[in-house]
Design a protein around this motif. Structure first.
Motif, mmCIF file in Angstrom:
data_model
loop_
_atom_site.group_PDB
_atom_site.id
_atom_site.type_symbol
_atom_site.label_atom_id
_atom_site.label_comp_id
_atom_site.label_asym_id
_atom_site.label_seq_id
_atom_site.Cartn_x
_atom_site.Cartn_y
_atom_site.Cartn_z
ATOM 1 N N ILE A 169 50.594 25.257 -2.889
ATOM 2 C CA ILE A 169 49.772 26.013 -3.831
ATOM 3 C C ILE A 169 49.538 27.451 -3.392
ATOM 4 O O ILE A 169 49.222 28.324 -4.207
ATOM 5 N N LEU A 170 49.700 27.738 -2.109
ATOM 6 C CA LEU A 170 49.471 29.089 -1.602
ATOM 7 C C LEU A 170 50.655 30.026 -1.835
ATOM 8 O O LEU A 170 50.558 31.225 -1.616
ATOM 9 N N THR A 171 51.778 29.469 -2.296
ATOM 10 C CA THR A 171 52.957 30.286 -2.583
ATOM 11 C C THR A 171 52.985 30.643 -4.065
ATOM 12 O O THR A 171 52.044 30.355 -4.809
ATOM 13 N N LEU A 186 53.642 18.809 -15.085
ATOM 14 C CA LEU A 186 54.275 19.040 -13.792
ATOM 15 C C LEU A 186 53.307 18.641 -12.684
ATOM 16 O O LEU A 186 52.169 19.105 -12.640
ATOM 17 N N GLY A 187 53.764 17.779 -11.790
ATOM 18 C CA GLY A 187 52.975 17.404 -10.621
ATOM 19 C C GLY A 187 53.598 17.991 -9.374
ATOM 20 O O GLY A 187 54.801 17.860 -9.161
ATOM 21 N N THR A 188 52.794 18.654 -8.557
ATOM 22 C CA THR A 188 53.306 19.237 -7.310
ATOM 23 C C THR A 188 52.424 18.819 -6.141
ATOM 24 O O THR A 188 51.225 18.575 -6.293
ATOM 25 N N ASP A 189 53.040 18.765 -4.984
ATOM 26 C CA ASP A 189 52.304 18.472 -3.761
ATOM 27 C C ASP A 189 53.103 19.017 -2.590
ATOM 28 O O ASP A 189 54.336 19.124 -2.662
ATOM 29 N N VAL A 190 52.416 19.353 -1.523
ATOM 30 C CA VAL A 190 53.079 19.880 -0.338
ATOM 31 C C VAL A 190 53.812 18.776 0.421
ATOM 32 O O VAL A 190 54.724 19.053 1.205
ATOM 33 N N SER A 191 53.458 17.524 0.162
ATOM 34 C CA SER A 191 54.036 16.394 0.878
ATOM 35 C C SER A 191 55.314 15.890 0.225
ATOM 36 O O SER A 191 55.308 15.465 -0.938
ATOM 37 N N HIS A 192 56.411 15.914 0.976
ATOM 38 C CA HIS A 192 57.685 15.383 0.498
ATOM 39 C C HIS A 192 57.563 13.892 0.211
ATOM 40 O O HIS A 192 58.048 13.385 -0.810
ATOM 41 N N ARG A 193 56.892 13.176 1.093
ATOM 42 C CA ARG A 193 56.728 11.730 0.937
ATOM 43 C C ARG A 193 55.921 11.390 -0.318
ATOM 44 O O ARG A 193 56.275 10.465 -1.069
ATOM 45 N N ALA A 194 54.840 12.137 -0.571
ATOM 46 C CA ALA A 194 54.011 11.875 -1.743
ATOM 47 C C ALA A 194 54.775 12.132 -3.031
ATOM 48 O O ALA A 194 54.667 11.359 -3.996
ATOM 49 N N THR A 199 50.757 23.965 5.568
ATOM 50 C CA THR A 199 50.087 23.626 4.313
ATOM 51 C C THR A 199 48.939 24.555 3.935
ATOM 52 O O THR A 199 48.503 24.547 2.788
ATOM 53 N N GLY A 200 48.420 25.306 4.907
ATOM 54 C CA GLY A 200 47.245 26.122 4.645
ATOM 55 C C GLY A 200 45.950 25.371 4.873
ATOM 56 O O GLY A 200 44.874 25.972 4.861
ATOM 57 N N GLN A 201 46.013 24.066 5.084
ATOM 58 C CA GLN A 201 44.803 23.272 5.279
ATOM 59 C C GLN A 201 44.220 23.484 6.672
ATOM 60 O O GLN A 201 44.951 23.589 7.655
ATOM 61 N N ILE A 217 52.288 21.842 -25.181
ATOM 62 C CA ILE A 217 51.220 21.940 -24.185
ATOM 63 C C ILE A 217 51.833 21.738 -22.812
ATOM 64 O O ILE A 217 52.578 20.782 -22.581
ATOM 65 N N SER A 218 51.499 22.641 -21.909
ATOM 66 C CA SER A 218 52.041 22.602 -20.557
ATOM 67 C C SER A 218 50.903 22.425 -19.557
ATOM 68 O O SER A 218 49.935 23.188 -19.566
ATOM 69 N N ILE A 219 51.034 21.423 -18.701
ATOM 70 C CA ILE A 219 49.973 21.062 -17.755
ATOM 71 C C ILE A 219 50.541 21.033 -16.338
ATOM 72 O O ILE A 219 51.639 20.535 -16.113
ATOM 73 N N TRP A 220 49.766 21.550 -15.399
ATOM 74 C CA TRP A 220 50.157 21.514 -13.988
ATOM 75 C C TRP A 220 49.091 20.761 -13.199
ATOM 76 O O TRP A 220 47.919 21.121 -13.244
ATOM 77 N N CYS A 221 49.500 19.711 -12.504
ATOM 78 C CA CYS A 221 48.626 19.005 -11.570
ATOM 79 C C CYS A 221 48.998 19.460 -10.168
ATOM 80 O O CYS A 221 50.032 19.032 -9.625
ATOM 81 N N ALA A 222 48.201 20.329 -9.587
ATOM 82 C CA ALA A 222 48.468 20.858 -8.254
ATOM 83 C C ALA A 222 47.830 19.945 -7.213
ATOM 84 O O ALA A 222 46.659 19.592 -7.329
ATOM 85 N N GLY A 223 48.603 19.576 -6.194
ATOM 86 C CA GLY A 223 48.106 18.624 -5.212
ATOM 87 C C GLY A 223 48.008 17.236 -5.820
ATOM 88 O O GLY A 223 46.993 16.556 -5.699
ATOM 89 N N CYS A 224 49.101 16.812 -6.464
ATOM 90 C CA CYS A 224 49.070 15.563 -7.242
ATOM 91 C C CYS A 224 49.188 14.313 -6.389
ATOM 92 O O CYS A 224 49.113 13.200 -6.905
ATOM 93 N N SER A 225 49.428 14.469 -5.088
ATOM 94 C CA SER A 225 49.563 13.330 -4.183
ATOM 95 C C SER A 225 50.653 12.385 -4.690
ATOM 96 O O SER A 225 51.723 12.830 -5.066
ATOM 97 N N THR A 226 50.364 11.082 -4.739
ATOM 98 C CA THR A 226 51.382 10.099 -5.102
ATOM 99 C C THR A 226 51.497 9.858 -6.605
ATOM 100 O O THR A 226 52.116 8.890 -7.034
ATOM 101 N N GLY A 227 50.916 10.739 -7.419
ATOM 102 C CA GLY A 227 51.228 10.772 -8.839
ATOM 103 C C GLY A 227 50.274 10.102 -9.792
ATOM 104 O O GLY A 227 50.455 10.191 -11.012
ATOM 105 N N GLN A 228 49.223 9.448 -9.304
ATOM 106 C CA GLN A 228 48.347 8.729 -10.223
ATOM 107 C C GLN A 228 47.698 9.634 -11.252
ATOM 108 O O GLN A 228 47.528 9.243 -12.411
#
Length: 287
Positions: A203-205, A144-152, A19-21, A109-120
């Protein structure tokens, strides 16, 4: 639960590689608690035993491998609807109308939520647009919501939340307007979910889209990166943002002293502009 130095280092290296964390020593205490669910599922009693199993092929169809389960358990998925409301309120009151004035010709309008977790966060944005449906009539809004977690990401796509999660940040009127009660919990109505999509992404890719975004929200993500990874993340965010777009960070984050890719937006809290932005944006001429 006591975690040996050797096991801590293996877990920390795994998290950073995936994850880079950076798992700092100050977060070492929470490893056992965070992994308690993984322990129960696999009949494991301590972190040292878990570490010994990480390289073994544990086939579990339909579920992430053990290493991925460990990584996802360690990720901080803390989020809630309309988080940091005073900061979030800048979007409908100020930022989005300004972006709209520049996109009047395309009405997109195009919006990206990076690290969106479970979508709230993503669903909160969708609610803003739906609550002002007349204002955004004939516009194409893409979130667009993205997160490194498959589960989230799976949870975000389902859009189903518990009573506790629903009550965090939402009033009763909002809950009834945008959610319907199901046997699994409260689900975001299809009319609100329609403008959003989710995908797993680090996000690092490379950015998740070839086109640039008008607004990027990346809140409380960079806190967990070391300086080198943070600089890399800023570079990725910069390449994904339109020259006249905006970046929103968390209340405890800043670009000052961290990157030369962004500058603080005048008179806006936690909002930043690209170094490529027109001079008027840097000067706050619109205000």
């Amino acid at each position: 639960m006591e975690v040996s130095q050797a096991s801590y280092q293996i877990i920390a290296d795994l998290l950073e590689a995936r994850t880079g964390q950076h798992l700092t020593e100050s977060r070492r205490w929470r490893i056992g608690t965070a992994l308690s669910g993984v322990f129960r599922e696999h009949g494991i009693t301590n972190v040292d035993q878990l570490v010994c199993l990480l390289d073994l092929p544990m086939r579990n169809p339909g579920k992430p491998d053990l290493s991925q389960q460990v990584v996802e358990a360690l990720l901080n998925n803390e989020t809630y609807f309309f988080r940091d409301k005073p900061t979030f309120d800048q979007l409908p009151e100020d930022v989005l109308p300004e972006i709209a004035s520049r996109r009047a010709d395309t009405k997109r309008i195009s919006i990206w939520c990076a690290g969106c977790s479970t979508g709230q966060e993503v669903h909160s944005l969708a609610m803003l647009f739906n609550d002002a449906a007349d204002r955004w009539k004939d516009w194409t809004i893409e979130i667009l919501g993205t997160d490194v977690s498959h589960r989230a990401i799976n949870a975000a796509r389902n859009g189903v939340y518990s009573q506790f999660e629903i009550q965090r940040g939402l009033g009763v009127a909002q809950m009834l307007r945008h959610f319907e009660e199901t046997s699994q919990g409260w689900q975001v109505r299809e009319t609100t979910r329609a403008m959003s999509r989710f995908q797993q992404h680090n996000i690092l890719t490379e950015p998740p889209s070839r086109h640039r975004f008008d607004l990027i929200l990346c809140r409380n993500v960079l806190l967990y990166f070391d300086q080198a990874k943070r600089e890399r993340a800023f570079s990725r965010l910069s390449s994904a943002l339109s020259d006249d777009g905006y970046l929103m960070l968390g209340a405890g984050e800043t670009v000052v002293g961290q990157t030369t890719s962004f500058r603080p937006a005048p008179r806006r809290a936690s909002i930043y502009t690209s170094e490529r932005a027109p001079t008027a944006l840097h000067a706050g001429a619109a205000h």
